[in-house]
Design a protein around this motif. Structure first.
Motif, PDB file in Angstrom:
ATOM      1  N   ILE A 439      -3.887 -13.862  -6.728  1.00  0.00           N
ATOM      2  CA  ILE A 439      -3.710 -13.631  -5.182  1.00  0.00           C
ATOM      3  C   ILE A 439      -3.288 -12.023  -5.031  1.00  0.00           C
ATOM      4  CG2 ILE A 439      -2.476 -14.453  -3.028  1.00  0.00           C
ATOM      5  CD1 ILE A 439      -4.654 -16.440  -3.993  1.00  0.00           C
ATOM      6  N   VAL A 440      -2.436 -11.682  -5.693  1.00  0.00           N
ATOM      7  CA  VAL A 440      -2.060 -10.327  -5.738  1.00  0.00           C
ATOM      8  C   VAL A 440      -2.974  -9.481  -5.787  1.00  0.00           C
ATOM      9  CG1 VAL A 440      -0.513  -8.555  -6.673  1.00  0.00           C
ATOM     10  CG2 VAL A 440       0.434 -10.919  -6.340  1.00  0.00           C
ATOM     11  N   ARG A 441      -3.916  -9.616  -6.648  1.00  0.00           N
ATOM     12  CA  ARG A 441      -5.098  -8.809  -6.816  1.00  0.00           C
ATOM     13  C   ARG A 441      -5.961  -8.621  -5.623  1.00  0.00           C
ATOM     14  NH1 ARG A 441      -8.680  -9.150 -12.462  1.00  0.00           N
ATOM     15  NH2 ARG A 441      -9.616  -7.225 -12.298  1.00  0.00           N
ATOM     16  N   ALA A 442      -6.138  -9.996  -5.242  1.00  0.00           N
ATOM     17  CA  ALA A 442      -7.379  -9.983  -4.199  1.00  0.00           C
ATOM     18  C   ALA A 442      -6.434  -9.425  -2.893  1.00  0.00           C
ATOM     19  CB  ALA A 442      -7.405 -11.434  -3.866  1.00  0.00           C
ATOM     20  N   THR A 443      -5.081  -9.678  -2.624  1.00  0.00           N
ATOM     21  CA  THR A 443      -4.344  -8.965  -1.463  1.00  0.00           C
ATOM     22  C   THR A 443      -4.480  -7.424  -1.400  1.00  0.00           C
ATOM     23  OG1 THR A 443      -3.072 -10.911  -1.612  1.00  0.00           O
ATOM     24  CG2 THR A 443      -2.383  -8.927  -0.159  1.00  0.00           C
ATOM     25  N   ILE A 444      -4.453  -6.928  -2.641  1.00  0.00           N
ATOM     26  CA  ILE A 444      -4.414  -5.511  -3.100  1.00  0.00           C
ATOM     27  C   ILE A 444      -5.753  -5.015  -2.565  1.00  0.00           C
ATOM     28  CG2 ILE A 444      -4.526  -3.478  -4.752  1.00  0.00           C
ATOM     29  CD1 ILE A 444      -2.078  -5.046  -6.057  1.00  0.00           C
ATOM     30  N   ALA A 445      -6.904  -5.686  -2.943  1.00  0.00           N
ATOM     31  CA  ALA A 445      -8.224  -5.273  -2.788  1.00  0.00           C
ATOM     32  C   ALA A 445      -8.716  -5.371  -1.189  1.00  0.00           C
ATOM     33  CB  ALA A 445      -9.251  -5.949  -3.579  1.00  0.00           C
ATOM     34  N   GLU A 446      -8.181  -6.574  -0.566  1.00  0.00           N
ATOM     35  CA  GLU A 446      -8.645  -7.014   0.577  1.00  0.00           C
ATOM     36  C   GLU A 446      -7.843  -6.657   1.802  1.00  0.00           C
ATOM     37  OE1 GLU A 446     -11.881  -7.852   0.870  1.00  0.00           O
ATOM     38  OE2 GLU A 446     -12.297  -7.935  -1.495  1.00  0.00           O
ATOM     39  N   ASP A 447      -6.384  -7.070   1.599  1.00  0.00           N
ATOM     40  CA  ASP A 447      -5.565  -7.336   2.836  1.00  0.00           C
ATOM     41  C   ASP A 447      -4.395  -6.320   2.934  1.00  0.00           C
ATOM     42  OD1 ASP A 447      -7.105  -9.635   3.407  1.00  0.00           O
ATOM     43  OD2 ASP A 447      -5.771 -10.500   1.746  1.00  0.00           O
ATOM     44  N   MET A 448      -4.533  -5.334   2.021  1.00  0.00           N
ATOM     45  CA  MET A 448      -3.338  -4.523   1.820  1.00  0.00           C
ATOM     46  C   MET A 448      -3.032  -3.452   3.134  1.00  0.00           C
ATOM     47  SD  MET A 448      -2.238  -2.145  -1.303  1.00  0.00           S
ATOM     48  CE  MET A 448      -2.860  -0.830  -1.016  1.00  0.00           C
ATOM     49  N   GLY A 449      -1.849  -3.503   3.499  1.00  0.00           N
ATOM     50  CA  GLY A 449      -1.406  -2.672   4.407  1.00  0.00           C
ATOM     51  C   GLY A 449      -0.423  -1.496   3.851  1.00  0.00           C
ATOM     52  N   SER A 450      -0.495  -0.469   4.302  1.00  0.00           N
ATOM     53  CA  SER A 450       0.292   0.976   3.776  1.00  0.00           C
ATOM     54  C   SER A 450       0.838   1.550   4.785  1.00  0.00           C
ATOM     55  CB  SER A 450      -0.389   1.809   3.055  1.00  0.00           C
ATOM     56  OG  SER A 450      -0.823   1.084   1.931  1.00  0.00           O
ATOM     57  N   GLU A 451       2.263   1.826   4.863  1.00  0.00           N
ATOM     58  CA  GLU A 451       2.727   2.681   5.832  1.00  0.00           C
ATOM     59  C   GLU A 451       2.254   4.141   6.010  1.00  0.00           C
ATOM     60  OE1 GLU A 451       6.884   2.159   4.365  1.00  0.00           O
ATOM     61  OE2 GLU A 451       7.110   0.145   5.608  1.00  0.00           O
ATOM     62  N   PRO A 452       2.777   4.801   7.010  1.00  0.00           N
ATOM     63  CA  PRO A 452       2.010   6.188   7.285  1.00  0.00           C
ATOM     64  C   PRO A 452       2.954   7.345   6.258  1.00  0.00           C
ATOM     65  CG  PRO A 452       3.594   5.622   9.018  1.00  0.00           C
ATOM     66  CD  PRO A 452       3.442   4.158   8.353  1.00  0.00           C
ATOM     67  N   ASP A 453       2.419   8.359   5.804  1.00  0.00           N
ATOM     68  CA  ASP A 453       3.071   9.207   4.849  1.00  0.00           C
ATOM     69  C   ASP A 453       3.399  10.286   5.973  1.00  0.00           C
ATOM     70  OD1 ASP A 453       2.467   7.810   2.542  1.00  0.00           O
ATOM     71  OD2 ASP A 453       0.327   8.574   2.757  1.00  0.00           O
ATOM     72  N   LEU A 454       4.809  10.572   6.126  1.00  0.00           N
ATOM     73  CA  LEU A 454       5.167  11.663   6.783  1.00  0.00           C
ATOM     74  C   LEU A 454       6.633  11.985   6.245  1.00  0.00           C
ATOM     75  CD1 LEU A 454       6.010  11.064  10.485  1.00  0.00           C
ATOM     76  CD2 LEU A 454       5.372   9.298   8.822  1.00  0.00           C
ATOM     77  N   PRO A 455       7.004  13.248   6.216  1.00  0.00           N
ATOM     78  CA  PRO A 455       8.428  13.595   5.677  1.00  0.00           C
ATOM     79  C   PRO A 455       9.856  12.580   6.112  1.00  0.00           C
ATOM     80  CG  PRO A 455       7.084  15.514   5.857  1.00  0.00           C
ATOM     81  CD  PRO A 455       6.507  14.388   6.502  1.00  0.00           C
ATOM     82  N   GLN A 456       9.454  12.176   7.814  1.00  0.00           N
ATOM     83  CA  GLN A 456      10.562  11.735   8.369  1.00  0.00           C
ATOM     84  C   GLN A 456      10.338  10.016   8.087  1.00  0.00           C
ATOM     85  OE1 GLN A 456       8.249  13.815   9.750  1.00  0.00           O
ATOM     86  NE2 GLN A 456       9.073  15.292  11.045  1.00  0.00           N
ATOM     87  N   TRP A 457       9.465   9.736   7.658  1.00  0.00           N
ATOM     88  CA  TRP A 457       9.352   8.113   7.458  1.00  0.00           C
ATOM     89  C   TRP A 457      10.636   7.407   6.820  1.00  0.00           C
ATOM     90  CZ3 TRP A 457       7.206   4.816  10.167  1.00  0.00           C
ATOM     91  CH2 TRP A 457       7.189   3.479   9.742  1.00  0.00           C
ATOM     92  N   ALA A 458      11.166   8.090   5.837  1.00  0.00           N
ATOM     93  CA  ALA A 458      12.348   7.425   5.228  1.00  0.00           C
ATOM     94  C   ALA A 458      13.514   7.199   6.392  1.00  0.00           C
ATOM     95  CB  ALA A 458      13.055   8.163   4.122  1.00  0.00           C
ATOM     96  N   GLU A 459      13.669   7.867   7.443  1.00  0.00           N
ATOM     97  CA  GLU A 459      14.597   8.058   8.238  1.00  0.00           C
ATOM     98  C   GLU A 459      14.163   7.066   9.262  1.00  0.00           C
ATOM     99  OE1 GLU A 459      16.057  11.382  10.315  1.00  0.00           O
ATOM    100  OE2 GLU A 459      16.942  10.447  11.863  1.00  0.00           O
ATOM    101  N   LEU A 460      12.851   7.066   9.676  1.00  0.00           N
ATOM    102  CA  LEU A 460      12.325   6.075  10.773  1.00  0.00           C
ATOM    103  C   LEU A 460      12.253   4.671  10.259  1.00  0.00           C
ATOM    104  CD1 LEU A 460       9.138   8.277  11.870  1.00  0.00           C
ATOM    105  CD2 LEU A 460      11.344   8.172  12.899  1.00  0.00           C
ATOM    106  N   SER A 461      11.881   4.557   9.066  1.00  0.00           N
ATOM    107  CA  SER A 461      11.638   3.141   8.194  1.00  0.00           C
ATOM    108  C   SER A 461      12.985   2.623   7.943  1.00  0.00           C
ATOM    109  CB  SER A 461      10.691   3.209   7.138  1.00  0.00           C
ATOM    110  OG  SER A 461      11.198   4.010   6.240  1.00  0.00           O
ATOM    111  N   SER A 462      14.020   3.162   7.733  1.00  0.00           N
ATOM    112  CA  SER A 462      15.229   2.562   7.338  1.00  0.00           C
ATOM    113  C   SER A 462      16.377   2.717   8.305  1.00  0.00           C
ATOM    114  CB  SER A 462      15.735   3.230   5.916  1.00  0.00           C
ATOM    115  OG  SER A 462      15.963   4.592   6.244  1.00  0.00           O
TER     116      SER A 462
END
Lengths: 496, 297
Positions: A439-462
């Motif tokens: 299931i993990v493998r299928a999720t990585i291939a089909e359903d995976m969501g990734s957060e944006p990449d920006l230098p301020q993301w650590a502050e925004l997300s936490s």
């Protein structure tokens, strides 16, 4: 005693020690008879072992890999390498079980500090800012990748520039492409290699779902109805769903993104402005607020630990969350639901997922939120070549197999590991199970969501986002719209 | 003649206080004065993540203070925490000290047992109370539910109206014994004659406490309040472990905010500015208190 027999015996006594069939004194005595010396002493003195596997295969590093480590490390004998990492299955498996093998073969010493995620970030940022090179290797949560991208070596460049240090058959193309895109790639560079892949999968109590006559949830609304029915019928002894919703904590932001993406929304629009306050974002909040009512009351005080415990202790019956919890649920010593949990792919989104082009900063919508991390050599390291050798060993196919089987069934980041016989041998109920890995493998291939990449993301997300989401669930806003507008104003101000 | 001059010079040197104060001055300069001036200097700079260096920003960090909602919220939390905790610790501490100020059998053990809470690291105490206040299996939650003070399953630390009280609980539990010990030391050093005279004159217990004990204990109470007050203003461990400052910003203290800005977000300049604000507030309050209570050092 031949080398191979010695390793097998070491694996055997380690296994018995882990199962507490022999005491530390006996373990150390046996280890010293093997000539393991201080390496074993360090192993014995470390924290208790984690749930372990019962793989039928030979759970020691391969002779070929260790021969390479022994050969290539000769100029670096006596070097001390340092790494600060979150308490994740790979880091724990390396720290408590596999590190002595590397230390013995290389003559190097590896010091691994296992810390809560926020403290890892603190150590990492201070090391980068001071440029002291206190840590040779960086554990990089995917949300920090953009911020530290210029402070680590690109592993592809290391492979090309140092052929004499390259591990034979390291095969950098073996890493799952979705993880390379989602975790390590930033502006064309690789910020290390994928090291760990906690990812959201759907987990539910089979016995409860059968009692209600439910099928595994395949749609978000269906999941809500099922969770509500369980809570209505069995609450407050058992709740239909659970979450990781502590105000101001990164975990709350990860829950939010899954519901946001699942309703066709995104954190940023293509104009790089916060878009969580648009119609899709508000629909997600409406759904999440309803689902929250089906969760245990303490959920707003929990991070992932509390969420996992609520399932393990039989307080909640399902969760859309980190798949690496699954082996823990199967451990009868730690969980009341061993053998009762099932893993399935995440429910389908309510509205079509946005494409990467419709979002900003490389955000990839998908209900299977990935919280992966990478491992990279710091540019400030005083021993970058030695660190590179350790990094290749730690992320090699052979070590990943051992991590997955010894380290409690964590999700591998390499293709080849999923099909390894030693990993497949653990596809059964029990501690360190790997029965959720398909299931993990299928999720990585089909359903995976990734957060944006920006230098301020650590502050925004936490901070920026989870503090305001916490205020919303604490009733500090009149409506979800007001909360989302406040987040939008704060995020856009910080991003500029 | 030369020997006499040398002896005189040496004597003058050793009679002077400066040589004896030098070690203390050096320690103060190293551990207090230098960090203070460095923080002031740092407050005019900010770390640039892009350029990887400190950049001069003038008064920007100081100006930000006036437009920072989080700072206002954390100041309210810190002052509330300070006032409530100090009041409880003062009253409970004095009450317990009066109760324990006797030489009956077993009281020595009780006085010794009181110190146990003080040896627990605050982060560990925070973790203990985090579990005890859990909505599902926390013993404190269970007791409060049983006596009808909260509804079943109420998450104390995640409920806006209760979260600060939930954190204050561990603070008061851990540090009231500190007040008890100081007050008891004070009570034990009081002369007995005034109390005997009051007894002969037929003064009530309350009259004796109000007119004799309290005035004579004034300096001791002032010192205890000063020490605890300064400590309370820097509250960090409990909120970090138990609530991360939440729900929302209901328990977000000034120290937590300064730590977060400095270490999590690498805003060294603004973090230093916030620390200086904390220092200024503590200095003003402490000196005002010293002046009002006429404490002589």
């Amino acid at each position: 005693m031949k080398d191979q027999q010695r390793k097998e015996y070491l694996a055997s006594i380690t296994d018995r020690y882990v199962r507490r069939k022999i005491g530390r004194r006996s373990f150390l005595k046996s280890a010293s008879q093997l000539g393991l010396g201080l390496g074993a002493l360090g192993m014995g003195m470390t924290r208790p072992f984690l749930p372990t596997a019962q793989a039928a295969g030979n759970l020691v590093p391969s002779d070929e890999v260790m021969a390479w480590v022994r050969d290539v490390s000769k100029p670096f004998a006596g070097t001390t390498l340092r790494l600060a990492t979150e308490s994740t299955p790979p880091s724990n498996a390396i720290n408590s079980q596999l590190k002595p093998f590397f230390e013995e073969a290389s003559g190097m010493k590896v010091e691994i500090e296992v810390l809560p995620l926020e403290q890892v970030l603190q150590k990492l940022t201070l090391d980068i800012a001071s440029q002291l090179g206190t840590f040779d290797l960086y554990y990089i949560d995917q949300s920090w990748a953009a911020a530290v991208s210029r402070d680590v070596f690109d592993p592809r460049e290391q492979l090309a520039e140092k052929p004499d240090l390259a591990m034979p058959d390291y095969n950098i193309d073996d890493f799952l492409p979705a993880l390379v895109d989602g975790i390590v790639k930033y502006e064309g560079r690789w910020v290390g290699v994928p090291y760990d892949i906690p990812i959201f999968i759907m987990m539910y109590r089979r016995d409860i779902w059968e009692k209600f006559g439910f099928d595994a949830p395949t749609e978000l609304e269906q999941y809500y109805q099922q969770a509500k029915a369980v809570t209505d019928e069995m609450g407050p002894d058992l709740f239909g769903s659970t979450g990781q919703m502590r105000s101001g904590h990164y975990s709350l932001e990860t829950d939010w993104t899954a519901w946001l993406w699942g309703h066709g929304g995104s954190i940023f629009g293509s104009d790089r402005k916060f878009s969580g306050n648009d119609d899709a974002g508000l629909a997600a909040m409406e759904y999440w607020t309803r689902l929250w009512k089906t969760m245990p009351p303490g959920v707003t005080g929990w991070t992932w630990d509390g969420q996992g415990q609520s399932i393990a202790q039989g307080v909640a019956a399902s969760m859309l969350s980190w798949g690496e919890f699954f082996p823990f649920f199967d451990d009868p010593k730690a969980s009341k639901v061993s053998g009762l949990m099932e893993a399935v792919r995440v429910p389908a989104p309510k509205s079509p997922l946005r494409t990467v082009n419709e979002t900003g900063f490389g955000e990839i919508p998908g209900i299977g939120h990935q919280g992966g991390s990478s491992l990279a050599v710091s540019r400030n390291s005083k021993s970058p070549d030695a660190a590179w050798i350790f990094m290749q060993w730690a992320t090699s196919m052979d070590t990943q197999v051992l991590i997955t089987t010894l380290g409690g069934g964590t999700g591998p980041t390499r293709f080849s590991v999923y099909d390894d016989p030693r990993v497949l041998a653990n596809n059964r109920v029990g501690p360190g199970t790997t029965r959720h890995l398909p299931i993990v493998r299928a999720t990585i291939a089909e359903d995976m969501g990734s957060e944006p990449d920006l230098p301020q993301w650590a502050e925004l997300s936490s901070d920026t986002i989870p503090v305001r989401l916490g205020k919303y669930f604490a009733g500090d806003y009149e409506s979800a719209k007001e909360a989302m507008d406040d987040i939008a104003e704060a995020v856009d101000r910080i991003v500029g | 003649m030369a020997v006499a001059n040398l002896t005189r010079r040496r004597s003058a040197l050793f009679d002077h206080p400066l040589p004896w104060l030098l070690p203390l001055i050096a320690i103060l300069a190293l551990l207090a004065i230098f960090p203070l001036f460095y923080s002031i200097w740092l407050s005019f700079y900010e770390w640039s993540t892009f350029n990887r260096q400190l950049e001069f920003v003038g008064w920007r960090n100081w100006a930000t203070l006036f437009d920072d909602d989080r700072l206002s919220a954390s100041l309210i939390v810190t002052f509330s925490y300070f006032a409530i905790a100090l009041s409880f610790e003062l009253v409970l501490g004095m009450g317990l000290a009066l109760l324990l100020d006797a030489d009956h059998r077993g009281f020595g053990f009780l006085r010794g047992a009181l110190t146990l809470t003080l040896v627990i690291p605050p982060a560990v105490a925070g973790m203990m109370f985090l579990l005890m206040e859990d909505a599902e299996f926390g013993v404190i939650t269970y007791v409060l539910q049983t006596i009808g003070l909260i509804d079943r399953g109420t998450p104390i630390l995640a409920t806006p109206s209760l979260a600060l009280a939930g954190v204050l609980l561990v603070e008061i539990w851990q540090w009231t014994p500190f007040m008890v010990l100081i007050f008891m030391a004070g009570l034990r050093s009081l002369p007995t004659e005034p109390f005997e005279a009051a007894l002969i004159d037929g003064a009530s217990w309350w009259m004796t406490f109000r007119r004799i004990t309290l005035p004579m204990m004034g300096k001791v109470i002032a010192i205890a309040v000063l020490i605890r007050g300064i400590d309370l203003f820097r509250v960090f461990d409990y909120v970090f472990v138990m609530t991360s400052g939440g729900p929302g910003t209901r328990t977000f203290s000034l120290s937590l905010y300064a730590w977060q800005q400095t270490f999590s977000f690498v805003k060294w300049g603004y973090g230093a500015t916030l620390s200086l604000v904390t220092l200024a507030i503590v200095l003003v309050i402490a000196n005002l208190f010293i002046w009002l209570t006429k404490v002589r050092w």
